[in-house]
Design an enzyme around this catalytic site. Structure first.
Site, mmCIF file in Angstrom:
data_model
loop_
_atom_site.group_PDB
_atom_site.id
_atom_site.type_symbol
_atom_site.label_atom_id
_atom_site.label_comp_id
_atom_site.label_asym_id
_atom_site.label_seq_id
_atom_site.Cartn_x
_atom_site.Cartn_y
_atom_site.Cartn_z
ATOM 1 N N GLY A 345 -55.956 -7.405 -45.915
ATOM 2 C CA GLY A 345 -57.092 -7.100 -45.034
ATOM 3 C C GLY A 345 -57.121 -8.001 -43.803
ATOM 4 O O GLY A 345 -57.511 -7.567 -42.709
ATOM 5 N N GLU A 368 -38.764 1.972 -21.134
ATOM 6 C CA GLU A 368 -37.329 1.901 -20.807
ATOM 7 C C GLU A 368 -36.514 2.864 -21.672
ATOM 8 O O GLU A 368 -35.375 2.588 -22.058
ATOM 9 C CB GLU A 368 -36.832 0.452 -20.878
ATOM 10 C CG GLU A 368 -37.570 -0.400 -19.843
ATOM 11 C CD GLU A 368 -36.925 -1.724 -19.504
ATOM 12 O OE1 GLU A 368 -35.719 -1.861 -19.701
ATOM 13 O OE2 GLU A 368 -37.650 -2.614 -19.022
HETATM 14 N N1 COS Z 1 -24.782 4.164 -15.878
HETATM 15 C C1 COS Z 1 -24.287 4.772 -14.776
HETATM 16 N N2 COS Z 1 -24.388 6.102 -14.559
HETATM 17 C C2 COS Z 1 -25.042 6.830 -15.502
HETATM 18 C C3 COS Z 1 -25.591 6.258 -16.653
HETATM 19 C C4 COS Z 1 -25.440 4.854 -16.845
HETATM 20 N N3 COS Z 1 -25.929 4.242 -17.924
HETATM 21 N N4 COS Z 1 -26.177 7.215 -17.381
HETATM 22 C C5 COS Z 1 -25.994 8.370 -16.708
HETATM 23 N N5 COS Z 1 -25.305 8.130 -15.568
HETATM 24 C C6 COS Z 1 -24.849 9.098 -14.562
HETATM 25 C C7 COS Z 1 -24.077 10.204 -15.239
HETATM 26 O O1 COS Z 1 -22.711 9.837 -15.409
HETATM 27 C C8 COS Z 1 -24.252 11.356 -14.296
HETATM 28 O O2 COS Z 1 -23.369 11.220 -13.219
HETATM 29 P P1 COS Z 1 -22.402 12.446 -12.759
HETATM 30 O O3 COS Z 1 -23.353 13.547 -12.404
HETATM 31 O O4 COS Z 1 -21.651 11.903 -11.601
HETATM 32 O O5 COS Z 1 -21.568 12.767 -13.950
HETATM 33 C C9 COS Z 1 -25.660 11.143 -13.753
HETATM 34 O O6 COS Z 1 -25.959 9.755 -13.963
HETATM 35 C C10 COS Z 1 -26.684 11.982 -14.474
HETATM 36 O O7 COS Z 1 -26.645 11.635 -15.845
HETATM 37 P P2 COS Z 1 -27.081 12.642 -17.004
HETATM 38 O O8 COS Z 1 -26.406 13.958 -16.789
HETATM 39 O O9 COS Z 1 -26.852 11.960 -18.298
HETATM 40 O O10 COS Z 1 -28.637 12.818 -16.712
HETATM 41 P P3 COS Z 1 -29.777 13.535 -17.517
HETATM 42 O O11 COS Z 1 -30.695 14.154 -16.582
HETATM 43 O O12 COS Z 1 -29.185 14.381 -18.615
HETATM 44 O O13 COS Z 1 -30.612 12.310 -18.155
HETATM 45 C C11 COS Z 1 -31.377 10.708 -19.760
HETATM 46 C C12 COS Z 1 -30.213 11.520 -19.142
HETATM 47 C C13 COS Z 1 -32.398 11.545 -20.505
HETATM 48 C C14 COS Z 1 -30.652 9.794 -20.714
HETATM 49 C C15 COS Z 1 -32.083 9.872 -18.632
HETATM 50 O O14 COS Z 1 -32.848 10.696 -17.807
HETATM 51 C C16 COS Z 1 -32.980 8.784 -19.198
HETATM 52 O O15 COS Z 1 -32.506 7.701 -19.528
HETATM 53 N N6 COS Z 1 -34.309 9.065 -19.299
HETATM 54 C C17 COS Z 1 -35.258 8.064 -19.697
HETATM 55 C C18 COS Z 1 -35.764 7.374 -18.488
HETATM 56 C C19 COS Z 1 -36.387 6.067 -18.828
HETATM 57 O O16 COS Z 1 -35.820 5.239 -19.528
HETATM 58 N N7 COS Z 1 -37.571 5.862 -18.308
HETATM 59 C C20 COS Z 1 -38.255 4.627 -18.471
HETATM 60 C C21 COS Z 1 -38.686 4.208 -17.109
HETATM 61 S S1 COS Z 1 -38.642 2.507 -16.895
HETATM 62 S S2 COS Z 1 -40.029 1.795 -18.041
#
Ligand code: COS
Length: 386
Positions: A345, A368
């Site tokens: 508790g 993040e």
């Molecule tokens: N480092 C460098 N480049 C990256 C990367 C990384 N870690 N992750 C993705 N990319 C690149 C990809 O290679 C891609 O490039 P190309 O188009 O040249 O191939 C581009 O960025 C787009 O990536 P992707 O296709 O994976 O994008 P999506 O829209 O599918 O998104 C997620 C992927 C969902 C993983 C991403 O939007 C995400 O992390 N969302 C959460 C956001 C977040 O953490 N918000 C918190 C805010 S701060 S508190």
């Protein structure tokens, strides 16, 4: 980049003392007044905490990631609001400039970031673009040598303290390729802040909306100088940020577990300390095992992160960072839950820190990148590698 081992040992001992002697005793102040006392902020500046990850040439301490996670493990052992004061400066607020900025941008901004004179903040999330960050709508339209920005950003940590934002806006077409990262001074005309968000926990941290109305930002403030690279910059920044959240999660779990073990030794029921009951020991042991596993993972991934070429991303390392974020933040949630259970508790009463940590750790699984985003990154990369 790394601090020499001898100076690093001194830094670790100093941070450990600061957490124990100055921050832990001020935790109740945060709960009561929802602010970090100004004298503590001044001490943080004097200790160089605002510049931990900024290279020495810009007046920072220049920690490697393997060193940074160790500092964050210590800072995790008190209320997260303290780290939040400078966390965006050494982390997601300034890393974009450090990773992808031009030499002129680094010269112009990083020295003031390292001294704490300038607080930076990271502005990616929007009302309609949280997890789907590449769908952000804030528009940046070129007008001779400036861009005109319109849109709004949500839950922006440290916005009320910020002197500048690393802010993602759309300069091109839809999707990730249309996004650019800007350095936006917070005092530009057209920037207004929303009211401070009232959160479940993490009192003393500040988040709010940032609204941009016809804000004129010099085109020279696009990070790296090339439009369309901002989403990648943001993801690179988040890679490092997520590993540090993992370290903070381990630190918070450490604190909760230490408090719980102490409570189990002192609290008596049925004529003996509750820690002598094996069911209580079982909870403590599960937490210890998970915590050690998580912390070992963080340190291993940090070493891999440091080993890759600076500024470049490696999908395998990003995948491992996401494993660390997923495991450690979920682990901290379980450890905090067991911590409340061991306290019985008393764990539900806000006299005990465990009640506060239980609320505070909840955010780790959300910001993040949610746990589900980390799963998605890991799953995608495993399929790519298969
Ligand atoms: N480092 C460098 N480049 C990256 C990367 C990384 N870690 N992750 C993705 N990319 C690149 C990809 O290679 C891609 O490039 P190309 O188009 O040249 O191939 C581009 O960025 C787009 O990536 P992707 O296709 O994976 O994008 P999506 O829209 O599918 O998104 C997620 C992927 C969902 C993983 C991403 O939007 C995400 O992390 N969302 C959460 C956001 C977040 O953490 N918000 C918190 C805010 S701060 S508190």
């Amino acid at each position: 980049m790394a601090l020499d081992p001898e100076s690093f040992d001194i830094l670790i001992a100093t941070v450990e003392r600061f957490v124990r002697d100055r921050l832990v005793p001020a935790e109740n102040h945060l709960e009561e007044f929802d602010e970090v006392p100004a004298d503590l902020v001044a001490e943080m500046k004097a200790m160089g905490l605002f510049g931990l990850t900024v290279p020495e040439e810009y007046g920072g301490i220049g920690l490697s990631v393997a060193q940074e996670v160790q500092v964050n493990f210590l800072l995790g052992q008190t209320a997260p609001a303290f780290r939040s004061v400078f966390g965006t400066n050494i982390g997601i607020g300034s890393q974009g400039i450090l990773i992808d900025g031009t030499p002129a941008q680094k010269d112009a901004w990083l020295t003031r970031v390292a001294s704490g004179e300038l607080v930076m903040s990271f502005a990616l999330t929007e009302p309609d673009a949280g997890t789907d960050a590449a769908a952000l709508k804030t528009r940046a339209v070129l007008d001779s040598d400036h861009y005109i920005l319109n849109g709004s950003k949500r839950y922006i940590t440290n916005a009320p303290r910020a002197g500048a934002f690393t802010l993602m806006a759309r300069t091109g077409g839809p999707g990730a390729a249309g996004v650019s990262a800007f350095i936006v001074p917070a005092d530009l005309p057209g920037i207004t802040l929303g009211k401070k968000d009232r959160k479940m926990g993490q009192r003393g941290t500040m988040t709010c909306d940032v609204v941009l109305t016809d804000v004129r930002v010099p085109a020279a403030n696009i990070i790296g100088g090339v439009p369309g690279q901002g989403f990648k910059t943001a993801m690179k920044v988040l890679d490092r940020g997520r590993l540090n959240i993992s370290a903070v999660a381990c630190g918070m779990a450490r604190r909760v577990l230490d408090d719980s073990a102490r409570y189990a030794r002192e609290r008596r029921q049925f004529g003996k300390p509750i820690g002598e009951f094996q069911l209580v020991q079982g909870m403590l042991a599960d937490s210890q095992a998970e915590l050690l596993a998580g912390w070992a993972l963080v340190r291993e991934v940090a070493t891999l992160y440091d080993a890759k070429p600076a500024g470049l991303s490696d999908p395998d390392v990003s995948m491992r960072v996401s494993c660390a974020k997923l495991f450690c933040t979920e682990m901290a949630g379980r450890v905090a839950d067991r911590g409340v259970q061991v306290h019985g508790g008393a764990g539900y009463i806000n006299e005990y820190p465990v009640e506060r940590f239980y609320r505070d750790v909840r955010l780790l699984r959300l910001y993040e990148g949610t746990s589900q985003v980390q799963q998605l990154i890991v799953g995608r990369e495993l399929l790519r590698q298969a």
